[in-house]
Design an enzyme around this catalytic site. Structure first.
Site, PDB file in Angstrom:
ATOM      1  N   LYS A 131     -11.883  -0.546  -1.253  1.00 46.62           N
ATOM      2  CA  LYS A 131     -11.172   0.528  -2.156  1.00 46.62           C
ATOM      3  C   LYS A 131     -11.753   0.443  -3.474  1.00 46.62           C
ATOM      4  O   LYS A 131     -12.505   1.100  -3.918  1.00 46.62           O
ATOM      5  CB  LYS A 131      -9.570  -0.162  -1.984  1.00 46.62           C
ATOM      6  CG  LYS A 131      -9.176   0.032  -0.504  1.00 46.62           C
ATOM      7  CD  LYS A 131      -7.653  -0.163  -0.302  1.00 46.62           C
ATOM      8  CE  LYS A 131      -7.290  -0.526   1.126  1.00 46.62           C
ATOM      9  NZ  LYS A 131      -7.608   0.475   1.795  1.00 46.62           N
ATOM     10  N   HIS A 176      -5.424  -3.708  -2.187  1.00 50.62           N
ATOM     11  CA  HIS A 176      -5.103  -2.911  -3.403  1.00 50.62           C
ATOM     12  C   HIS A 176      -4.881  -3.579  -4.647  1.00 50.62           C
ATOM     13  O   HIS A 176      -4.475  -2.950  -5.670  1.00 50.62           O
ATOM     14  CB  HIS A 176      -3.708  -2.191  -2.930  1.00 50.62           C
ATOM     15  CG  HIS A 176      -3.813  -1.367  -1.907  1.00 50.62           C
ATOM     16  ND1 HIS A 176      -4.523  -0.011  -1.967  1.00 50.62           N
ATOM     17  CD2 HIS A 176      -3.816  -1.330  -0.557  1.00 50.62           C
ATOM     18  CE1 HIS A 176      -4.571   0.808  -0.752  1.00 50.62           C
ATOM     19  NE2 HIS A 176      -3.897  -0.197   0.122  1.00 50.62           N
ATOM     20  N   SER A 186       0.933  -1.155  -0.158  1.00 53.70           N
ATOM     21  CA  SER A 186       0.027   0.020  -0.244  1.00 53.70           C
ATOM     22  C   SER A 186       0.660   1.208   0.058  1.00 53.70           C
ATOM     23  O   SER A 186       0.499   2.487  -0.454  1.00 53.70           O
ATOM     24  CB  SER A 186      -0.808  -0.124   1.251  1.00 53.70           C
ATOM     25  OG  SER A 186      -0.225  -0.102   2.295  1.00 53.70           O
TER      26      SER A 186
HETATM   27  C1  PLP Z   1      -3.452  -4.155   2.742  1.00 53.35           C
HETATM   28  C2  PLP Z   1      -4.521  -3.611   3.418  1.00 53.35           C
HETATM   29  N1  PLP Z   1      -5.038  -4.524   4.135  1.00 53.35           N
HETATM   30  C3  PLP Z   1      -6.341  -4.317   4.751  1.00 53.35           C
HETATM   31  C4  PLP Z   1      -6.725  -2.797   4.799  1.00 53.35           C
HETATM   32  C5  PLP Z   1      -7.781  -2.343   5.495  1.00 53.35           C
HETATM   33  O1  PLP Z   1      -9.148  -2.449   4.755  1.00 53.35           O
HETATM   34  P1  PLP Z   1     -10.462  -1.605   5.106  1.00 53.35           P
HETATM   35  O2  PLP Z   1     -10.200  -0.331   4.916  1.00 53.35           O
HETATM   36  O3  PLP Z   1     -11.232  -2.359   4.170  1.00 53.35           O
HETATM   37  O4  PLP Z   1     -10.598  -1.901   6.444  1.00 53.35           O
HETATM   38  C6  PLP Z   1      -6.050  -1.922   4.083  1.00 53.35           C
HETATM   39  C7  PLP Z   1      -6.548  -0.600   4.004  1.00 53.35           C
HETATM   40  O5  PLP Z   1      -6.008   0.448   4.303  1.00 53.35           O
HETATM   41  C8  PLP Z   1      -4.672  -2.338   3.335  1.00 53.35           C
HETATM   42  O6  PLP Z   1      -4.151  -1.448   2.913  1.00 53.35           O
END
Ligand code: PLP
Length: 402
Positions: free
Chosen positions: A248, A216, A188
């Site tokens: 996302k 992502h 990310s």
């Molecule tokens: C790799 C990763 N996993 C999980 C999440 C969390 O997702 P959510 O926003 O649906 O809680 C994110 C979001 O920032 C992320 O980048």
């Protein structure tokens, strides 16, 4: 005996001390407020801005097709689920959407949880037990780190995408328990893709399963956005777990675990966020089902996303910016020190571009950056406006030459 009297800790004192620590470490955040919907152009501080800060890859967050379905589900099924899913909160539409998602992902089943964050907590917390070994990429997301805190397994970290280091960790920690390698599909902060084929091949040598958090990569990679696992042709591998978010590219909120029916069954019975927190409201389910339909019915979203990504990156390179080897729409521009990145972000906003600066501990010291995310919704004009602002700010601050 004399007792030493000390001032009791008060709630006010605790709050003030903690806030002060954040200010002292320059880590205090005040979120920017969007005064218009989440789109490629939005409004901040009364100004129209090109938005390079969202995760709205496909432009679905304010898409009429999703909003219409959300409104229909709201009218037909009500405002809330009314209970946790395991008690009385599973509506027919929850199950139907999970069937739709599993078909899209080509897995036997899928389970949807409240968010990507809670999905990592629920799945890692359920699958890993004492005596197991879990090996995690050092740049994995915070929700994986917190999920692993809940697991009783032995936890080890390997250097980012470094297969030699992964092998070292696997060699040094033999176990008869379950062995799991955990990686983001797309990272990310850097926008690079995990070398999944190589990771899975190495994991197999040790009888390990591979857990891919594709927050992502979903909607961004693989045919019609089926994700990083599909991008590498690993969707039929029984030893690869597909985890991801619906918050996302899919434009709404939620997380999923896609896999065989018995994985779903176990998670329903054991994953604590699923067991102890209310399910999604109908409008969320409606919008999500529309998102998966839309990407299959109407092509072009991913093509626009990737055309925009290629154009934006190439132009940043031409101007002399360092995008740190990013391979996806996540496009960091490296500024070095956190203060420089934050100042650049302020100056970009003054020029009508919303892009957020990130410093330590979110990213390593000396690699502070602005993280730009290009979407399918940006027009050529949006991107050119952003690039003009970057060029001006980069020159003013001496980050690029000229
Ligand atoms: C790799 C990763 N996993 C999980 C999440 C969390 O997702 P959510 O926003 O649906 O809680 C994110 C979001 O920032 C992320 O980048």
């Amino acid at each position: 005996m004399t007792s030493t009297l000390r001032e009791p800790v008060t709630l006010q004192g605790r709050i003030r001390t903690e806030l002060q620590k954040l200010h002292d470490a320059h880590l205090h955040i005040s979120p920017r407020v969007l005064e218009a919907p989440q789109r490629a152009r939005t409004r901040i501080l009364g100004r129209d801005v090109v938005n390079l800060a969202s995760n709205n890859y496909l432009g679905f967050a304010d898409h009429p097709f999703l909003k219409e379905r959300a409104a229909q589900y709201l009218q037909r099924w009500g405002a809330g689920a009314g209970a946790v899913r395991t008690i009385a909160g599973t509506l027919q539409i929850h199950e139907d959407f999970e069937t739709q998602l599993a078909a899209f992902k080509h897995t036997g089943s899928a389970l949807v949880l409240q968010s990507g964050f809670t999905t990592n907590q629920g799945v890692l917390g359920t699958l890993l037990q004492e005596g197991d070994l879990v090996v995690s990429d050092e740049l994995n997301h915070a929700s994986i780190i917190d999920g692993l805190r809940l697991a009783k397994a032995t936890k080890k970290v390997y250097r980012h995408k470094d297969l030699t280091d992964l092998r070292r960790v696997l060699d040094e920690n033999p176990t008869d328990g379950l062995i799991m390698v955990v990686t983001d599909g797309v990272f990310s902060m850097d926008g690079d893709i995990a070398p999944l084929a190589d990771i899975v091949a190495l994991a197999r040598e040790y009888g390990a399963v591979t857990y891919v958090d594709d927050a992502h990569g979903s909607g961004v990679l693989g045919e019609q956005g089926r994700g990083t696992v599909h991008h590498f042709g690993l969707q039929d591998a029984p030893d690869v777990l597909q985890i991801g978010t619906l918050s996302k590219a899919w434009g709404v909120v939620g997380g999923y675990a896609a896999g065989p029916a018995d994985l779903r069954d176990l998670l329903i019975n054991r994953a604590r966020p699923f067991l102890f927190s209310t399910g999604h409201p109908p409008a969320v389910v409606g919008a999500l089902s529309a998102a998966i339909d839309l990407v299959q019915q109407e092509g072009g979203f991913m093509e626009r996303l990737w055309d925009n990504t290629r154009f934006f990156k190439a132009e940043l390179h031409r101007l002399g910016f360092d995008t740190f080897g990013s391979e996806t729409p996540i496009t960091p521009v490296i500024f070095g020190e956190a203060e420089t990145a934050f100042e650049a972000s302020r100056r970009l906003l003054e020029r009508g571009v919303f892009a957020v600066g990130l410093g330590f501990p979110t990213v390593p010291k000396g690699l502070a950056r602005i993280r730009n995310i290009v979407t399918a919704e940006h027009t050529q004009d949006d991107l050119e406006r952003a690039l003009n602002a970057y060029e001006a700010v980069g020159r003013e601050m001496g980050v690029i030459g000229g």
